[in-house]
Design an enzyme around this catalytic site. Structure first.
Site, PDB file in Angstrom:
ATOM      1  N   ASP A 184       7.827 -48.943 -13.701  1.00 17.23           N
ATOM      2  CA  ASP A 184       8.404 -50.244 -13.982  1.00 17.23           C
ATOM      3  C   ASP A 184       7.266 -51.216 -14.354  1.00 17.23           C
ATOM      4  O   ASP A 184       6.478 -50.903 -15.241  1.00 17.23           O
ATOM      5  CB  ASP A 184       9.231 -50.695 -12.770  1.00 17.23           C
ATOM      6  CG  ASP A 184      10.025 -51.953 -12.987  1.00 17.23           C
ATOM      7  OD1 ASP A 184      11.105 -51.881 -13.604  1.00 17.23           O
ATOM      8  OD2 ASP A 184       9.574 -53.023 -12.518  1.00 17.23           O
ATOM      9  N   HIS A 200      16.936 -45.699 -11.292  1.00 16.41           N
ATOM     10  CA  HIS A 200      15.673 -46.319 -11.685  1.00 16.41           C
ATOM     11  C   HIS A 200      14.574 -46.173 -10.634  1.00 16.41           C
ATOM     12  O   HIS A 200      13.422 -45.907 -10.972  1.00 16.41           O
ATOM     13  CB  HIS A 200      15.907 -47.802 -11.987  1.00 16.41           C
ATOM     14  CG  HIS A 200      14.676 -48.542 -12.369  1.00 16.41           C
ATOM     15  ND1 HIS A 200      13.918 -48.216 -13.481  1.00 16.41           N
ATOM     16  CD2 HIS A 200      14.036 -49.589 -11.782  1.00 16.41           C
ATOM     17  CE1 HIS A 200      12.889 -49.036 -13.569  1.00 16.41           C
ATOM     18  NE2 HIS A 200      12.929 -49.878 -12.549  1.00 16.41           N
TER      19      HIS A 200
END
Length: 315
Positions: free
Chosen positions: A120, A282
């Site tokens: 990320d 995620h």
């Protein structure tokens, strides 16, 4: 460079058995908090937004057991790392500044060269470190991300609908007030999915308004100085020389937004890139730590342990 001795808490010790906890100065008035453990070639793990270094609690011990020295810091502004005052140009929290933090941290811990893994927002710091310090980074793994310039150039209506928070965080004058008013309602961390120790570390960070401000500065830098630095590198033909692994989550939106993420990264790397798809959402380090650790260990092993790290005595 001197750093404070370990001062681990019980929850942290349970998350990272055998790891040392530290606060290491990396710039005037700035220290990074984190943990390290294991022995062998050094691997730096960089978390994403809004997580802290404890997001790696299922991955770091597995990599240490696989024969690596694993270093997990909180990025500046995140977790328990320092939260310096922002500047008008947002360079205090830009990826280039955080990449310098990474190199200084690893030097302070005795590692002249190291592999770096980023997820990320940590992905952006990881590839910036590989671009700006190619003599230090021996291998790069980027998880659930493409270069910021590439993401913004693909920012169509679909991207804006799914990733609207980028522009709220990075451009809205109301973001800090709205999020800081009730950060737990905004982020909705799930203790059952994160694990208790990891959850508590994140909650403690989010309840500090300075953390919220710093995280927003990260996004403001992304829309401005980080994008400009990417554009300058692409114009100059700079590419990442380190072996690179591109990792994405099966149940996230990377292929939807970017097609084949490896093709996007291929234009930024001197060598063909490897790929790994993790069966998770995620937050892959929390949802599928064993699978992610195995993919990273296989990639790092393939680079050759003897070439992966030069380690000096700690200073």
């Amino acid at each position: 460079m001197d750093h404070e001795p370990p001062h681990g808490d019980q929850a942290g010790d349970e998350l990272f058995p055998g790891f040392d906890e530290w606060d290491v100065p990396v710039a005037p008035g700035v220290a990074l908090h984190g943990r390290s453990g294991g022995s062998g070639p050094a691997v730096l793990l960089l978390h994403g937004h809004p997580r802290t270094h404890t997001t790696w609690h299922g991955v770091a011990p597995a990599l240490a057991a696989a024969g690596y020295t694993v270093v997990c810091p909180d990025l500046r502004g995140y977790g328990r790392s320092s939260k310096p005052e922002p500047d008008p140009e947002h360079e205090v929290y830009c990826d280039r500044t955080m990449a310098v933090d990474a190199v200084v941290l690893m030097e302070a811990l005795g590692h002249e060269t190291f592999a770096v893994v980023g997820h990320d927002r940590g992905c952006y710091v990881a590839y910036r470190t590989a671009l700006d310090a190619p003599d230090r980074v021996t291998a790069l793994a980027v998880c659930d991300g493409v270069p910021i310039l590439e993401a913004l150039e693909r920012a169509d209506a679909r991207f804006a609908e799914r990733w609207w928070h980028w522009f709220f965080f990075g451009a809205s004058p109301h973001a800090e007030r709205v999020i800081a008013a009730d950060p737990l309602a905004w982020y909705r961390p799930d203790e059952s999915r994160m694990g208790t120790g990891n959850y508590r570390d994140l909650v403690a960070a989010l309840e500090d308004p300075r953390t919220v401000r710093a995280m927003l500065e990260d996004y403001r830098a992304g829309l401005g100085v980080d994008r400009a630095n990417d554009a300058a590198d692409r114009e100059a033909g700079r590419r990442i020389p380190a072996p690179t692994l591109v990792v994405w989550s099966l149940r996230d939106d990377m292929p939807l937004l970017y097609g084949d993420p490896a093709k996007v990264w291929g234009t930024w790397c001197e060598r063909p890139v490897g790929t790994a798809v993790i069966n998770s959402g995620h937050h892959m380090a929390e949802e599928a730590p064993e699978q992610l650790a195995a993919a990273l260990a296989a990639f790092l092993d393939a680079q050759g342990r003897g070439r992966s790290s030069r380690t000096t005595s700690q200073r």
